[in-house]
Design an enzyme around this catalytic site. Structure first.
Site, PDB file in Angstrom:
ATOM      1  N   HIS A 155       2.741   0.045   0.078  1.00 58.71           N
ATOM      2  CA  HIS A 155       4.019   0.664  -0.288  1.00 58.71           C
ATOM      3  C   HIS A 155       5.120  -0.163   0.331  1.00 58.71           C
ATOM      4  CE1 HIS A 155       1.842   4.224  -1.618  1.00 58.71           C
ATOM      5  NE2 HIS A 155       1.120   4.102  -0.511  1.00 58.71           N
ATOM      6  N   ASN A 161      -5.049  -4.733   3.887  1.00 62.73           N
ATOM      7  CA  ASN A 161      -4.086  -3.790   3.326  1.00 62.73           C
ATOM      8  C   ASN A 161      -3.222  -3.256   4.454  1.00 62.73           C
ATOM      9  OD1 ASN A 161      -5.963  -4.000   1.200  1.00 62.73           O
ATOM     10  ND2 ASN A 161      -5.583  -1.904   0.570  1.00 62.73           N
TER      11      ASN A 161
END
Length: 184
Positions: free
Chosen positions: A84, A101
């Site tokens: 995000h 990630n």
């Protein structure tokens, strides 16, 4: 390995497809991918003075726009994925492995004194959850899942789940299974 290949591998993690240069450019509408593309271009051109200045200016603009504080000096392996956008800080001396990630609100920082003085080294296939904090000269092993809101200021062995503040380590052979998709 070419710089284009690294960008392709970063974008593969999002789409699961190998993309042409035009398809990569089209995907840059996504702020996460757009920032990763600009970061990789700044890393690619660090030795060519004029291009280095140009890409650093462009990168600075998008650091402010998207809230990512990641610098070209940061060593990041292929298959880098930002889950995000917004409020992400990574110290320039940090080393990040392949297929990692990182979610929003994460801080990966330097410690300036004490036994862990320095910056983190993060292994391959590490998933770092929202608002996690990793500080100091610590080593995070391969296949590690760091649960959201965890505070890590110690070494983490491979194949582990880290959770809490103070953080606890739970051994887990498949720690990132289902979290790290489309590995390159």
């Amino acid at each position: 390995m070419s710089d284009y290949s690294i960008i392709q591998k970063d974008f593969y993690r999002e789409s699961g497809k190998w993309l042409s240069r035009i398809e990569i450019w089209k995907k840059c509408i996504n702020p996460n991918l757009h920032f990763v593309y600009i970061l990789r271009m700044a890393q690619k051109h660090h030795k060519i003075r004029l291009l280095n200045i140009f890409w650093r200016i462009v990168l600075r603009h998008y650091q402010i726009k998207y809230g990512f504080q990641i610098y070209p000096e940061t060593q990041i392996g292929e298959g880098f994925y930002l889950g995000h956008w917004g409020s992400l800080v990574i110290n320039p001396d940090t080393i990040i492995g392949k297929n990692c990630n990182i979610a929003q609100g994460v801080t990966i920082g330097q410690q300036n004194r004490g036994k862990n003085e320095g910056s983190p080294v993060i292994g391959d296939e590490v998933w770092i959850g929202t608002n996690a904090v990793i500080v100091g000269a610590v080593t995070i092993g391969n296949n590690v899942l760091i649960v959201p809101n965890s505070y890590v200021n110690f070494d983490v062995p491979p194949n582990s789940v880290v959770l809490g503040n103070p953080a606890k380590i739970i051994p887990a052979e498949n720690a990132t299974k289902g979290y790290i998709n489309r590995k390159v």
